[in-house]
Design a protein around this motif. Structure first.
Motif, PDB file in Angstrom:
ATOM      1  N   LEU A  92       0.824  -1.209   0.000  1.00 14.22           N
ATOM      2  CA  LEU A  92       0.000   0.000   0.000  1.00 14.22           C
ATOM      3  C   LEU A  92       0.860   1.262   0.000  1.00 14.22           C
ATOM      4  CD1 LEU A  92      -2.841  -0.911   2.527  1.00 14.22           C
ATOM      5  CD2 LEU A  92      -2.964  -0.867   0.036  1.00 14.22           C
ATOM      6  N   GLU A  93       1.942   1.243   0.782  1.00 15.61           N
ATOM      7  CA  GLU A  93       2.836   2.395   0.830  1.00 15.61           C
ATOM      8  C   GLU A  93       3.461   2.656  -0.539  1.00 15.61           C
ATOM      9  OE1 GLU A  93       5.671   1.566   3.871  1.00 15.61           O
ATOM     10  OE2 GLU A  93       4.171   1.588   5.490  1.00 15.61           O
ATOM     11  N   PHE A  94       3.878   1.566  -1.209  1.00 20.77           N
ATOM     12  CA  PHE A  94       4.476   1.714  -2.537  1.00 20.77           C
ATOM     13  C   PHE A  94       3.470   2.281  -3.528  1.00 20.77           C
ATOM     14  CE2 PHE A  94       5.113   0.045  -6.803  1.00 20.77           C
ATOM     15  CZ  PHE A  94       6.401   0.500  -7.082  1.00 20.77           C
ATOM     16  N   GLU A  95       2.244   1.760  -3.487  1.00 19.83           N
ATOM     17  CA  GLU A  95       1.232   2.215  -4.440  1.00 19.83           C
ATOM     18  C   GLU A  95       0.878   3.682  -4.213  1.00 19.83           C
ATOM     19  OE1 GLU A  95      -1.881  -0.596  -3.872  1.00 19.83           O
ATOM     20  OE2 GLU A  95      -0.972  -2.099  -5.197  1.00 19.83           O
ATOM     21  N   ARG A  96       0.781   4.092  -2.947  1.00 17.62           N
ATOM     22  CA  ARG A  96       0.519   5.506  -2.649  1.00 17.62           C
ATOM     23  C   ARG A  96       1.674   6.378  -3.126  1.00 17.62           C
ATOM     24  NH1 ARG A  96      -1.874   3.600   2.342  1.00 17.62           N
ATOM     25  NH2 ARG A  96       0.148   3.813   3.376  1.00 17.62           N
ATOM     26  N   ARG A  97       2.889   5.924  -2.862  1.00 18.87           N
ATOM     27  CA  ARG A  97       4.066   6.679  -3.274  1.00 18.87           C
ATOM     28  C   ARG A  97       4.139   6.776  -4.798  1.00 18.87           C
ATOM     29  NH1 ARG A  97       7.190  10.755  -1.654  1.00 18.87           N
ATOM     30  NH2 ARG A  97       9.336  10.553  -2.364  1.00 18.87           N
ATOM     31  N   GLU A  98       3.825   5.680  -5.467  1.00 18.10           N
ATOM     32  CA  GLU A  98       3.858   5.678  -6.930  1.00 18.10           C
ATOM     33  C   GLU A  98       2.848   6.669  -7.497  1.00 18.10           C
ATOM     34  OE1 GLU A  98       3.737   2.473 -10.589  1.00 18.10           O
ATOM     35  OE2 GLU A  98       2.344   2.227  -8.922  1.00 18.10           O
ATOM     36  N   ARG A  99       1.622   6.675  -6.960  1.00 15.70           N
ATOM     37  CA  ARG A  99       0.610   7.614  -7.439  1.00 15.70           C
ATOM     38  C   ARG A  99       1.057   9.059  -7.225  1.00 15.70           C
ATOM     39  NH1 ARG A  99      -3.006   3.780  -5.155  1.00 15.70           N
ATOM     40  NH2 ARG A  99      -3.162   5.008  -3.227  1.00 15.70           N
ATOM     41  N   PHE A 100       1.651   9.321  -6.059  1.00 20.87           N
ATOM     42  CA  PHE A 100       2.124  10.670  -5.760  1.00 20.87           C
ATOM     43  C   PHE A 100       3.210  11.099  -6.738  1.00 20.87           C
ATOM     44  CE2 PHE A 100       5.355  13.236  -3.493  1.00 20.87           C
ATOM     45  CZ  PHE A 100       4.613  14.397  -3.296  1.00 20.87           C
ATOM     46  N   LEU A 101       4.181  10.218  -6.972  1.00 20.60           N
ATOM     47  CA  LEU A 101       5.298  10.570  -7.848  1.00 20.60           C
ATOM     48  C   LEU A 101       4.852  10.711  -9.300  1.00 20.60           C
ATOM     49  CD1 LEU A 101       8.123   8.340  -6.333  1.00 20.60           C
ATOM     50  CD2 LEU A 101       7.839  10.807  -6.110  1.00 20.60           C
ATOM     51  N   ARG A 102       3.923   9.866  -9.732  1.00 20.59           N
ATOM     52  CA  ARG A 102       3.403  10.002 -11.097  1.00 20.59           C
ATOM     53  C   ARG A 102       2.738  11.368 -11.284  1.00 20.59           C
ATOM     54  NH1 ARG A 102       3.100   5.846 -14.621  1.00 20.59           N
ATOM     55  NH2 ARG A 102       3.727   3.782 -13.869  1.00 20.59           N
ATOM     56  N   GLY A 103       2.080  11.829 -10.235  1.00 22.36           N
ATOM     57  CA  GLY A 103       1.439  13.132 -10.310  1.00 22.36           C
ATOM     58  C   GLY A 103       2.424  14.280 -10.400  1.00 22.36           C
ATOM     59  N   LEU A 104       3.676  14.037 -10.001  1.00 17.12           N
ATOM     60  CA  LEU A 104       4.692  15.091 -10.046  1.00 17.12           C
ATOM     61  C   LEU A 104       5.406  15.178 -11.382  1.00 17.12           C
ATOM     62  CD1 LEU A 104       6.490  14.774  -6.577  1.00 17.12           C
ATOM     63  CD2 LEU A 104       4.712  16.393  -7.244  1.00 17.12           C
ATOM     64  N   ILE A 105       5.273  14.152 -12.219  1.00 19.79           N
ATOM     65  CA  ILE A 105       6.066  14.101 -13.450  1.00 19.79           C
ATOM     66  C   ILE A 105       5.832  15.329 -14.320  1.00 19.79           C
ATOM     67  CG2 ILE A 105       6.397  12.876 -15.636  1.00 19.79           C
ATOM     68  CD1 ILE A 105       5.969  10.256 -14.099  1.00 19.79           C
ATOM     69  N   GLU A 106       4.561  15.632 -14.606  1.00 21.61           N
ATOM     70  CA  GLU A 106       4.261  16.759 -15.483  1.00 21.61           C
ATOM     71  C   GLU A 106       4.717  18.082 -14.870  1.00 21.61           C
ATOM     72  OE1 GLU A 106       0.291  16.935 -16.874  1.00 21.61           O
ATOM     73  OE2 GLU A 106       0.378  14.989 -17.882  1.00 21.61           O
ATOM     74  N   GLU A 107       4.589  18.213 -13.552  1.00 19.90           N
ATOM     75  CA  GLU A 107       5.003  19.441 -12.884  1.00 19.90           C
ATOM     76  C   GLU A 107       6.513  19.639 -13.002  1.00 19.90           C
ATOM     77  OE1 GLU A 107       4.704  22.965 -10.545  1.00 19.90           O
ATOM     78  OE2 GLU A 107       3.339  21.827 -11.833  1.00 19.90           O
ATOM     79  N   VAL A 108       7.285  18.567 -12.782  1.00 25.34           N
ATOM     80  CA  VAL A 108       8.742  18.661 -12.908  1.00 25.34           C
ATOM     81  C   VAL A 108       9.126  18.984 -14.351  1.00 25.34           C
ATOM     82  CG1 VAL A 108      10.916  17.394 -12.724  1.00 25.34           C
ATOM     83  CG2 VAL A 108       9.175  17.116 -10.958  1.00 25.34           C
ATOM     84  N   GLU A 109       8.475  18.311 -15.315  1.00 22.90           N
ATOM     85  CA  GLU A 109       8.737  18.591 -16.731  1.00 22.90           C
ATOM     86  C   GLU A 109       8.478  20.060 -17.054  1.00 22.90           C
ATOM     87  OE1 GLU A 109       8.142  14.922 -19.826  1.00 22.90           O
ATOM     88  OE2 GLU A 109       6.354  15.888 -19.041  1.00 22.90           O
TER      89      GLU A 109
END
Length: 247
Positions: A92-109
């Motif tokens: 669950l921790e990994f899945e939450r972390r993955e969703r959070f990081l995926r949401g940051l991709i466009e912002e970082v780009e």
């Protein structure tokens, strides 16, 4: 349990995210059955000032439960149950972390693109990939990018570099899966569940992944491979794969 065995178990428990104090407290509780913090401290040799936070962390991680008596008693979950509790938490921790990081991709780009002008890739480069982690991340990235087809071949291609169990997670709906190699029953079921086709055949290459007929990941030894979108490089591998499927 000997001192050496206790040390070995303590080291294994660290793989599940426990620190030394937590592992020692849990092992002490397994010996005691249930006990107050003061008794756990004595048996585990964990300092009294650290035993309470260690026990609280063990409760959070699913290794112990608390009896609200006076004094408060701590009861360990059986080993298998505790470790399965922890695995579920980590997932669950990994899945939450993955969703959070995926949401940051466009912002970082977006932020980086304001400062850096990236050259357009020619698609002709051949990149060297070294290390199993780098190969695994490349394979999963390519699978997630697939729009039409994923072709994978190897000695045990769904086991190699974490494909088994990840195809369904990273594969877009409608992408066709073709696999060649040696498969056990769970692998066959996974491919069939995804509407794919598998061909059981001895394959000489370690690992071959072709996505949409134009992206190639080829592993020529355990931790070394290459990635390219160069059509001239991809073409012979594509022909090799098609020959495996059709002959």
């Amino acid at each position: 349990m000997s001192q050496r065995e206790s040390f070995e178990v303590e080291e294994l428990l660290k793989e599940f995210g426990l620190n030394s104090y937590e592992a020692r407290c849990y092992l002490a509780l397994l010996r005691l059955g249930k006990a107050p913090a003061s008794e756990v401290s004595k048996v585990s040799s964990v300092p009294p000032q650290r035993v309470y936070d260690s026990l609280s962390s063990l409760e959070d991680k699913g290794f112990v439960q608390v009896v609200n008596s006076r004094p408060k008693l701590y009861v360990p979950f059986p080993v298998r149950e505790a470790l399965l509790n922890r695995l579920y938490q980590l997932k669950l921790e990994f899945e939450r972390r993955e969703r959070f990081l995926r949401g940051l991709i466009e912002e970082v780009e977006r932020l980086v693109s304001r400062q850096v002008e990236f050259p357009s890739p020619s698609g002709g480069e051949v990149f060297t990939i070294e290390g199993e982690k780098a190969i695994t991340s490349t394979a999963l990235r390519l699978i997630s990018l697939a729009r039409e087809s994923v072709k994978v071949a190897g000695i045990r291609p769904l086991f190699t570099f974490g494909c088994r169990g990840n195809l369904g997670r990273y594969l877009k709906e409608g992408v066709k899966v073709l696999a060649v190699g040696v498969f056990d029953e769970p692998c066959k079921r996974e491919i069939s569940r995804l509407g794919g086709v598998y061909v059981e055949k001895k394959v000489d290459c370690s690992y071959l992944l072709i996505v949409d007929g134009g992206k190639l990941l080829y592993v020529y030894s355990g931790g070394r491979g290459l990635f390219t979108e160069n059509k001239g490089v991809v073409a012979p591998f594509l022909a090799y794969f098609d020959n495996l499927i059709n002959n």
